[in-house]
Design a protein around this motif. Structure first.
Motif, mmCIF file in Angstrom:
data_model
loop_
_atom_site.group_PDB
_atom_site.id
_atom_site.type_symbol
_atom_site.label_atom_id
_atom_site.label_comp_id
_atom_site.label_asym_id
_atom_site.label_seq_id
_atom_site.Cartn_x
_atom_site.Cartn_y
_atom_site.Cartn_z
ATOM 1 N N LYS A 47 48.236 -38.409 146.435
ATOM 2 C CA LYS A 47 48.461 -36.981 146.141
ATOM 3 C C LYS A 47 49.873 -36.558 146.544
ATOM 4 N N SER A 48 50.374 -37.130 147.646
ATOM 5 C CA SER A 48 51.701 -36.693 148.075
ATOM 6 C C SER A 48 52.795 -37.280 147.168
ATOM 7 N N ILE A 49 52.555 -38.449 146.594
ATOM 8 C CA ILE A 49 53.544 -39.038 145.681
ATOM 9 C C ILE A 49 53.458 -38.407 144.289
ATOM 10 N N ASN A 50 52.232 -38.175 143.848
ATOM 11 C CA ASN A 50 52.036 -37.682 142.484
ATOM 12 C C ASN A 50 50.846 -36.721 142.439
ATOM 13 N N PRO A 51 51.105 -35.446 142.728
ATOM 14 C CA PRO A 51 49.999 -34.479 142.775
ATOM 15 C C PRO A 51 49.294 -34.308 141.427
ATOM 16 N N LYS A 52 49.957 -34.715 140.333
ATOM 17 C CA LYS A 52 49.352 -34.508 139.006
ATOM 18 C C LYS A 52 48.320 -35.587 138.647
ATOM 19 N N ALA A 53 48.439 -36.767 139.249
ATOM 20 C CA ALA A 53 47.524 -37.865 138.876
ATOM 21 C C ALA A 53 46.116 -37.561 139.370
ATOM 22 N N ALA A 54 45.136 -37.841 138.517
ATOM 23 C CA ALA A 54 43.745 -37.760 138.971
ATOM 24 C C ALA A 54 43.485 -38.987 139.838
ATOM 25 N N VAL A 55 42.745 -38.819 140.925
ATOM 26 C CA VAL A 55 42.437 -39.970 141.778
ATOM 27 C C VAL A 55 40.922 -40.192 141.756
ATOM 28 N N VAL A 56 40.520 -41.414 141.474
ATOM 29 C CA VAL A 56 39.093 -41.728 141.383
ATOM 30 C C VAL A 56 38.772 -42.892 142.308
ATOM 31 N N LEU A 57 37.720 -42.734 143.097
ATOM 32 C CA LEU A 57 37.272 -43.801 144.007
ATOM 33 C C LEU A 57 36.142 -44.565 143.328
ATOM 34 N N THR A 58 36.272 -45.870 143.263
ATOM 35 C CA THR A 58 35.281 -46.649 142.507
ATOM 36 C C THR A 58 34.834 -47.905 143.253
ATOM 37 N N SER A 59 33.723 -48.437 142.787
ATOM 38 C CA SER A 59 33.374 -49.830 143.067
ATOM 39 C C SER A 59 32.932 -50.431 141.748
ATOM 40 N N ALA A 60 33.715 -51.369 141.250
ATOM 41 C CA ALA A 60 33.312 -52.018 139.995
ATOM 42 C C ALA A 60 32.099 -52.907 140.248
ATOM 43 N N LYS A 61 31.810 -53.175 141.533
ATOM 44 C CA LYS A 61 30.648 -54.007 141.841
ATOM 45 C C LYS A 61 29.357 -53.182 141.765
ATOM 46 N N THR A 62 29.357 -52.013 142.405
ATOM 47 C CA THR A 62 28.122 -51.207 142.430
ATOM 48 C C THR A 62 28.062 -50.202 141.279
ATOM 49 N N GLY A 63 29.213 -49.935 140.669
ATOM 50 C CA GLY A 63 29.247 -48.942 139.579
ATOM 51 C C GLY A 63 29.641 -47.555 140.079
ATOM 52 N N LYS A 64 29.821 -47.406 141.397
ATOM 53 C CA LYS A 64 30.216 -46.096 141.946
ATOM 54 C C LYS A 64 31.523 -45.615 141.292
ATOM 55 N N GLY A 65 31.530 -44.345 140.905
ATOM 56 C CA GLY A 65 32.758 -43.726 140.393
ATOM 57 C C GLY A 65 33.075 -44.037 138.931
ATOM 58 N N ILE A 66 32.306 -44.908 138.303
ATOM 59 C CA ILE A 66 32.647 -45.286 136.914
ATOM 60 C C ILE A 66 32.441 -44.101 135.960
ATOM 61 N N GLU A 67 31.336 -43.350 136.189
ATOM 62 C CA GLU A 67 31.103 -42.169 135.330
ATOM 63 C C GLU A 67 32.253 -41.176 135.478
ATOM 64 N N GLU A 68 32.726 -41.009 136.716
ATOM 65 C CA GLU A 68 33.829 -40.068 136.941
ATOM 66 C C GLU A 68 35.102 -40.554 136.232
ATOM 67 N N LEU A 69 35.327 -41.860 136.315
ATOM 68 C CA LEU A 69 36.503 -42.429 135.650
ATOM 69 C C LEU A 69 36.426 -42.202 134.135
ATOM 70 N N ILE A 70 35.242 -42.394 133.586
ATOM 71 C CA ILE A 70 35.033 -42.170 132.150
ATOM 72 C C ILE A 70 35.324 -40.705 131.791
ATOM 73 N N LYS A 71 34.893 -39.812 132.689
ATOM 74 C CA LYS A 71 35.118 -38.376 132.454
ATOM 75 C C LYS A 71 36.616 -38.041 132.508
ATOM 76 N N VAL A 72 37.282 -38.582 133.529
ATOM 77 C CA VAL A 72 38.710 -38.313 133.701
ATOM 78 C C VAL A 72 39.498 -38.835 132.486
ATOM 79 N N LEU A 73 39.046 -39.962 131.934
ATOM 80 C CA LEU A 73 39.729 -40.541 130.771
ATOM 81 C C LEU A 73 39.286 -39.874 129.466
ATOM 82 N N ASN A 74 38.333 -38.947 129.599
ATOM 83 C CA ASN A 74 37.848 -38.193 128.445
ATOM 84 C C ASN A 74 37.272 -39.112 127.359
ATOM 85 N N LEU A 75 36.481 -40.113 127.812
ATOM 86 C CA LEU A 75 35.905 -41.088 126.869
ATOM 87 C C LEU A 75 34.465 -40.698 126.476
#
Ligand SMILES: Nc1nc2c(ncn2[C@@H]2O[C@H](COP(=O)(O)OP(=O)(O)O)[C@@H](O)[C@H]2O)c(=O)[nH]1
Ligand SMILES: [Mg+2]
Length: 215
Positions: A187-215
């Motif tokens: 956030k301090s380097i790039n306040p405009k970037a969306a930041v998403v916390l994920t685990s590709a192993k458990t699937g955590k955050g994947i829905e949010e990533l999909i939303k942020v990418l507007n897919l």
């Protein structure tokens, strides 16, 4: 004006970067005219780029005709083909990044029905940042296993990110690396970037990533 060799190198590099930007704009138009949404993933080898792309594909594959272009210095095609999408493997042989000109012939070979294309750049957090490909998103991925300084030591790359992903959250309990601090760094380097916390192993955050990418 007499230039020493360092100035010459800087000057040639500037020309290359500018030429790439023009070609990236051409690619952007090409994608638009063909109705392809293109999304780039960049980050260190092993940070989880391919795994995240695979997780996203699992969830959106009924909605899109998907292709994946995967850049590596060397290596076998990814196991993404198992998901039934078109895949193109580019082995650069030594180049540490893809660029707009290099990917264009591969993009032109995408099946005509393609309307979503993921492009995974060569795995590192330094070289690719200066060479946009013409994608609508530049998703920069780090893993918690990359250590606590991974974002603040790559400010140039995080500045160009439209989305920053902090992956491998499932390993948090084993690591001395606080994801909240990584989010703050980002956030301090790039306040405009969306930041998403994920685990590709458990699937955590994947829905949010999909939303942020507007897919
Ligand atoms: N525990 C854990 N492992 C992961 C995660 N994401 C990727 N991996 C593993 O990390 C390794 C590298 O992942 P890959 O997606 O190939 O990374 P890439 O080089 O960035 O494409 C593989 O063994 C993955 O199974 C994650 O969220 N958690
Ligand atoms: Mg990969």
């Amino acid at each position: 004006m007499k230039m020493d060799s360092w100035e010459k190198i800087v000057s040639v590099e500037k020309d290359l970067i500018q030429a790439n930007e023009e070609l990236a704009d051409e690619n952007k138009n090409y994608f638009k005219n063909r109705g392809i949404r293109a999304i780039e993933f960049l980050g260190n080898i092993g940070s989880g780029k391919t795994s995240l792309i695979a997780k996203i594909i699992e969830k959106v594959k009924d909605k899109y005709n998907i292709a994946v272009i995967n850049g590596d210095i060397a290596g076998d095609p990814t196991d993404i083909e198992r998901l039934g999408v078109s895949t193109i493997q580019i082995n650069t042989g030594g180049e540490c990044h893809l660029d707009a000109k290099y990917i264009r012939p591969f993009v032109e070979k995408l099946p005509s029905e393609t309307n979503l294309c993921f492009i995974e750049n060569v795995g590192n957090l330094i070289c690719p940042f200066e060479f946009p490909l013409g994608c609508e998103h530049r998703v920069v991925v780090v893993g918690l296993t990359d250590g606590p300084f991974i974002i603040r030591k790559h400010p140039v790359t995080f500045r160009i990110a439209t989305v920053a992903v902090i992956n491998k959250l499932d390993l948090q309990e084993f690591l001395d690396n606080d994801p909240k601090k990584l989010v703050e760094d980002c956030k301090s380097i790039n306040p405009k970037a969306a930041v998403v916390l994920t685990s590709a192993k458990t699937g955590k955050g994947i829905e949010e990533l999909i939303k942020v990418l507007n897919l």
